[in-house]
Design a protein around this motif. Sequence first.
Motif: not given
Length: 378
Positions: A124-142
């Motif tokens: 779950i810790e790895a999934q949290v790290d991946d979700a955090a990076r995905d959120l950062g990319r989504t905000r940049q693209l938005a």
Amino acid sequence: MKRVTSPWILFAGAVLAVGAVVLIAAMAGFPLSRSADASVPAARPAPLVSVVRAEQRDLVVKLAAQGHVVALNQVDVRPQLGGTIRGVHFREGDEVRAGQQLFTIDASDASAQLMRSEANFAQIEAQVDDAARDLGRTRQLAQSRFYSTSAVDTSASKLESLQAQLKAAQADVAASKLLMERTRIAAPMSGLTGALAVHPGSLAQPGATAALVTVVQIDPIGVEFTLPESQLAGLLAARAAGSVRITLRNAAGTAGISQPGTLVFVNNTVNTDSGTITLKASFPNAARTLWPGAYVELEVDAGTSPGAIVLPPQAVLDGPQGRFVFALDREGRAQVHPVELLRIQDQLAVVQGLKGGERVVAEGGQGLKPGSAVKVAP
């Protein structure tokens, strides 16, 4: 020819004649003797008694009591985790220290659960790290207008969900570690161990009736005893003044076998059936002379009783109406005085009901009657 009469025959006839006269006189009611002492009854002499003065003095209150040695602290060691006993790290009857390991329970299940919890936490810790990076990319693209704001919200919600799962996984790891700790049972306090209820290979169960072992505190140790309800007020007053002193006596009744104890407990209720109050005292026991469950005799010094009236114990008699003493009046006659026997102390009876100074019969009062004249022994 002359008839000769024997002298023995004449003597026997005379005796018969005298006896007949005595018998006739007795039947007629005539007195056989004129002595004056036979008709006048002899005067009974006054009984001889010994007399003491009822003494008034300030007396140290000494109360005798019986009790049993009890442990001030006692812990039943029980398992919090079911499993097979793998090791017993002490011998029954040993003295143990607080924190010393006593038992080891099979940790196979707890160890496997800990490994699963840690693996789940890492995933779950790895999934949290991946979700955090995905959120950062989504905000940049938005910001570049490639993603809408709803996509950002979706990524943020996913991250928050995974973070909550991570906290739950962390809690599972902590719970698994706690189970691992419970496979090692340590002494909760310093004390003396009792008999073992399990051995290596035995099954330990949290809901078992018998404890694995019992640990009792030996030094200091307590003594539980009772005193009459009538002594409670004086004892509490002496306790408030700090003048209560408790000593132990051995079987021979000689000096205390331990250092003086301290009164540590007075029960909050009086036993209505026996009219007694339960108390507990603490005694130092470095020499291990006192053992839990043993019977002991105590002497409690509970302050000073001012103006106590004391008499020899044999002067206090029992009657249908209660205890009493014979006291001599001005004419030297024995009169009954009801008294209340408070206690027997130092071979003296402490009584209530006299003012002090009365002349009290100490010996010889068993056969006296109220108002009887007595002769006082020197």
